[in-house]
Scaffold this motif. Structure first.
Motif, PDB file in Angstrom:
ATOM      1  N   HIS A  20       0.830  -1.198   0.000  1.00  0.00           N
ATOM      2  CA  HIS A  20       0.000   0.000   0.000  1.00  0.00           C
ATOM      3  C   HIS A  20       0.867   1.253   0.000  1.00  0.00           C
ATOM      4  CE1 HIS A  20      -3.860  -1.914   0.219  1.00  0.00           C
ATOM      5  NE2 HIS A  20      -3.600  -2.515   1.358  1.00  0.00           N
ATOM      6  N   GLU A  27      -0.038   8.869  -4.760  1.00  0.00           N
ATOM      7  CA  GLU A  27      -1.113   9.770  -4.345  1.00  0.00           C
ATOM      8  C   GLU A  27      -0.550  11.028  -3.673  1.00  0.00           C
ATOM      9  OE1 GLU A  27      -4.313   9.413  -4.994  1.00  0.00           O
ATOM     10  OE2 GLU A  27      -4.148   7.427  -5.906  1.00  0.00           O
ATOM     11  N   GLU A  73      -5.423  -2.520  -9.642  1.00  0.00           N
ATOM     12  CA  GLU A  73      -6.735  -2.680 -10.277  1.00  0.00           C
ATOM     13  C   GLU A  73      -7.718  -1.597  -9.867  1.00  0.00           C
ATOM     14  OE1 GLU A  73      -7.313  -7.439 -11.264  1.00  0.00           O
ATOM     15  OE2 GLU A  73      -7.865  -6.704  -9.274  1.00  0.00           O
ATOM     16  N   THR A  74      -7.555  -1.046  -8.674  1.00  0.00           N
ATOM     17  CA  THR A  74      -8.492  -0.028  -8.190  1.00  0.00           C
ATOM     18  C   THR A  74      -8.060   1.388  -8.559  1.00  0.00           C
ATOM     19  OG1 THR A  74      -7.357   0.038  -6.046  1.00  0.00           O
ATOM     20  CG2 THR A  74      -9.246  -1.461  -6.253  1.00  0.00           C
ATOM     21  N   SER A  75      -6.935   1.539  -9.223  1.00  0.00           N
ATOM     22  CA  SER A  75      -6.463   2.869  -9.610  1.00  0.00           C
ATOM     23  C   SER A  75      -6.886   3.190 -11.038  1.00  0.00           C
ATOM     24  CB  SER A  75      -4.938   2.964  -9.490  1.00  0.00           C
ATOM     25  OG  SER A  75      -4.487   4.232  -9.951  1.00  0.00           O
ATOM     26  N   ASP A  76      -7.334   4.410 -11.240  1.00  0.00           N
ATOM     27  CA  ASP A  76      -7.726   4.825 -12.587  1.00  0.00           C
ATOM     28  C   ASP A  76      -6.655   5.673 -13.264  1.00  0.00           C
ATOM     29  OD1 ASP A  76      -7.930   7.139 -11.119  1.00  0.00           O
ATOM     30  OD2 ASP A  76     -10.033   7.542 -11.610  1.00  0.00           O
ATOM     31  N   PRO A 229      -2.587  -5.340  -0.625  1.00  0.00           N
ATOM     32  CA  PRO A 229      -3.942  -5.651  -1.095  1.00  0.00           C
ATOM     33  C   PRO A 229      -4.272  -7.136  -0.966  1.00  0.00           C
ATOM     34  CG  PRO A 229      -2.833  -4.180  -2.631  1.00  0.00           C
ATOM     35  CD  PRO A 229      -1.791  -4.624  -1.660  1.00  0.00           C
ATOM     36  N   SER A 231      -5.823  -8.979  -3.001  1.00  0.00           N
ATOM     37  CA  SER A 231      -5.573  -9.687  -4.249  1.00  0.00           C
ATOM     38  C   SER A 231      -4.112 -10.126  -4.353  1.00  0.00           C
ATOM     39  CB  SER A 231      -5.934  -8.799  -5.445  1.00  0.00           C
ATOM     40  OG  SER A 231      -5.217  -7.570  -5.389  1.00  0.00           O
TER      41      SER A 231
END
Length: 256
Positions: A20, A27, A73-76, A229, A231
Motif C-alpha cells: 500500500h 497519491e 486494479e483499483t487505480s484509474d 492488497p 488480491s
C-alpha cells in the motif's frame, strides 16, 4: 488562465511485493504537484526491475508484474509497465526514464498528427483550436527521499546520470520520519543547482510499511492483511511466494 503542465510520474523499484505504501507515494506526489497550481498529473507508471538486478529474495519479474497489476486494479491513473522487467540486463534508472520519455514523445506526436488531420484548416477553426493543442508531458522520477542519500554513495551513480535526472526530468521525493532531504540537497552542488526541479513531499500520515518487512512476515507465516492488497495476498498464497522454505533469502537485507 494559464493551463497546467501535464506530468507523468515514474517509480522504479523491486516491488517485491507491491505494498500500500508504494501506491501511497503516487497519491502523495500527485496531491503535492496539484497544490502548486502549475501541474496536472495525468499518469503514474510503476516499473519493476529486471530479474538481472540479482538481489537475493527477488522473486521472478513475472510474479512481481502480476502482483503490481493486481494491486493497481483499483487505480484509474496508475499502471504497471513491464518494459524494464523484460530487459536482459539490469537497466540504469536514467535509461528507464529515457525510454518512457520517448514513449510519451511518440504519443504526443501521434496526437498532434491526429488533430492536424481531423480538424478543419480554416483560420477561424485554427484560432479556436490553438488553446487545445496537445502539450508534451513532463516526466518526473518518483522516489523515497532515501534515493537522494544514495546519490552520495561512491560508485553507485554516475555523476552525468544524476545531472540528467535532475536537470532534464526532475524528482519528486517523499520523505519519511527522521529524514531531512533538504539538507542533502544543500550539501550537494549538483542537487542545489537544480533544486527548482526537485519536489520534496512530506508524508503527512506516517506509514513505515516496507516490502522487506512484508517478506519477513510472510516467511514466518505471519498475517500481512491490511498491509498489502488482498488480491496480492491471494496471489502470493496461490504461487507459494515468500514461504518459510525461502526464509534464508528473506533474512538478507534487501531493498524494498
Amino acid at each position: 488562465m494559464r493551463s497546467r503542465i501535464p506530468v507523468i510520474l515514474l517509480a522504479c523499484g523491486s516491488f517485491n511485493p507491491t505494498t500500500h505504501m508504494h501506491m501511497r507515494l503516487f497519491e502523495l506526489a500527485r496531491d503535492h504537484l496539484h497544490q502548486t497550481g502549475r501541474y496536472e498529473v495525468i499518469e503514474g507508471i510503476m516499473s519493476p526491475v529486471s530479474d538481472k538486478y540479482g538481489k537475493k529474495g527477488l522473486v521472478s519479474a513475472r510474479h512481481r508484474v502480476a502482483m503490481a497489476k493486481l494491486a493497481l486494479e483499483t487505480s484509474d491513473w496508475i499502471r504497471v509497465d513491464p518494459w524494464e522487467s523484460q530487459q536482459d540486463t539490469w537497466t540504469e534508472t536514467v535509461k528507464v526514464l529515457r525510454h518512457h520519455y520517448n514513449e510519451a514523445l511518440r504519443a504526443f506526436q501521434s496526437k498532434k498528427e491526429f488533430m492536424r488531420n481531423n480538424h478543419p484548416t480554416e483560420s477561424s477553426a485554427e484560432d479556436s483550436l490553438s488553446c487545445q493543442q496537445p502539450v508534451l508531458p513532463e516526466l518526473k522520477l518518483l522516489c523515497g527521499a532515501d534515493v537522494l542519500q544514495t546519490f552520495k554513495t561512491p560508485n553507485l551513480w554516475k555523476e552525468e546520470d544524476i545531472k540528467e535526472i535532475v536537470e532534464k526530468f526532475g524528482l519528486v521525493c517523499i520523505s519519511r520520519a527522521g529524514s531531512d532531504p533538504s539538507q542533502l540537497i544543500q550539501e550537494s552542488d549538483l542537487l542545489s543547482t537544480f533544486q527548482h526541479n526537485i519536489f520534496l513531499v512530506r508524508e503527512w500520515i506516517q506509514n513505515e510499511i516496507s516490502a522487506t518487512q512484508i517478506r519477513w512476515a510472510l516467511c514466518r507465516g505471519l498475517s500481512v492483511k491490511y498491509l498489502i492488497p488482498d488480491s496480492v495476498i491471494a496471489y502470493i498464497a496461490q504461487h507459494g511466494l515468500y514461504t518459510a522454505a525461502r526464509a534464508a533469502c528473506c533474512r538478507a537485507q534487501i531493498n524494498p
